[in-house]
Design a protein around this motif. Structure first.
Motif, PDB file in Angstrom:
ATOM      1  N   GLY A 100     -21.551  -0.546  27.162  1.00 44.98           N
ATOM      2  CA  GLY A 100     -21.065  -1.769  28.358  1.00 44.98           C
ATOM      3  C   GLY A 100     -22.365  -1.903  29.345  1.00 44.98           C
ATOM      4  N   ILE A 101     -22.803  -0.812  29.835  1.00 44.49           N
ATOM      5  CA  ILE A 101     -24.123  -1.350  30.670  1.00 44.49           C
ATOM      6  C   ILE A 101     -25.167  -2.023  30.212  1.00 44.49           C
ATOM      7  N   VAL A 102     -25.443  -1.983  28.815  1.00 45.38           N
ATOM      8  CA  VAL A 102     -26.554  -2.919  28.146  1.00 45.38           C
ATOM      9  C   VAL A 102     -25.785  -4.019  28.163  1.00 45.38           C
ATOM     10  N   THR A 103     -24.597  -4.395  27.748  1.00 44.23           N
ATOM     11  CA  THR A 103     -24.039  -5.902  27.851  1.00 44.23           C
ATOM     12  C   THR A 103     -24.000  -6.384  29.004  1.00 44.23           C
ATOM     13  N   ALA A 104     -23.535  -5.723  30.150  1.00 45.75           N
ATOM     14  CA  ALA A 104     -23.610  -6.335  31.453  1.00 45.75           C
ATOM     15  C   ALA A 104     -24.908  -6.789  31.752  1.00 45.75           C
ATOM     16  N   VAL A 105     -26.054  -5.822  31.748  1.00 50.14           N
ATOM     17  CA  VAL A 105     -27.316  -6.386  31.986  1.00 50.14           C
ATOM     18  C   VAL A 105     -27.679  -7.555  31.300  1.00 50.14           C
ATOM     19  N   ILE A 106     -27.321  -7.760  29.857  1.00 47.16           N
ATOM     20  CA  ILE A 106     -27.918  -8.922  29.001  1.00 47.16           C
ATOM     21  C   ILE A 106     -27.039  -9.999  29.482  1.00 47.16           C
ATOM     22  N   GLY A 107     -25.836 -10.012  29.699  1.00 46.57           N
ATOM     23  CA  GLY A 107     -24.899 -11.095  30.364  1.00 46.57           C
ATOM     24  C   GLY A 107     -25.411 -11.532  31.771  1.00 46.57           C
ATOM     25  N   LEU A 108     -25.593 -10.751  32.694  1.00 43.89           N
ATOM     26  CA  LEU A 108     -26.078 -11.174  33.948  1.00 43.89           C
ATOM     27  C   LEU A 108     -27.342 -12.024  33.769  1.00 43.89           C
TER      28      LEU A 108
END
Length: 172
Positions: free
Chosen positions: A24-32
């Motif tokens: 989830g953290i990796v996905t949030a960073v990539i999304g932002l």
């Protein structure tokens, strides 16, 4: 007595939760980062369009004002100039004007460009002279100042000085 050994294959609940949290953290960073990258691309594209519009408008006005034959003093001020051109034999009146506010910059009543944040004309007797807001019999140079509003209200300024290549006459 025999001991039973448990076969420990698989993941515990805590290991699964930690893995999901990391994903989830990796996905949030990539999304932002993707959002900011796309937003930057859109900003740059809109400003590139604004720059192109400004360059085209300045080039067109410079071309028209290079061929001025007669300037009509009564219809000339800081945001409008009326003139005739050598290109059409000096028989047709042309007007470059801006009404202010959110109005388009017009050439003969047709939109030359939109998103105009500011437009002004200044008239000079010589390159080192003082700017005037109206045309006079001694004026020889026309300065065009155009400000277009780009993406996120970013202003883009364009300036040009035109010294008409033919002898000018003054109309009323």
């Amino acid at each position: 007595m025999s001991r039973r050994t448990f076969d420990r294959k698989g993941f515990t609940l805590i290991e699964i939760l930690v893995s999901l949290l990391l994903v989830g953290i990796v996905t949030a960073v990539i999304g932002l980062s993707s959002y900011h990258m796309v937003n930057g691309f859109v900003f740059a594209r809109k400003n590139a369009d604004t720059l192109l519009k400004g360059q085209i408008a300045i080039a067109r006005m410079t071309k028209e004002l290079n061929n001025v034959k007669t300037v009509y003093v009564a219809s000339t001020n800081g945001t409008q100039i009326t003139f005739t051109s050598y290109r059409d034999g000096g028989t047709v009146n042309h007007t470059i004007s801006w009404a202010g506010g959110a109005a388009n910059l017009l050439l003969d009543g047709i939109a030359l460009t939109d998103q105009v944040g500011g437009f002004s004309l200044a008239y000079y007797d010589s390159y080192s002279g003082t700017a005037g807001t109206t045309w006079s019999a001694t004026s020889r140079i026309i300065e065009i100042n155009l400000v277009l509003t780009g993406a996120e209200n970013t202003p883009a300024s364009f300036n040009a000085r035109v010294a008409p290549s033919f002898s000018l006459s003054v109309g009323t």
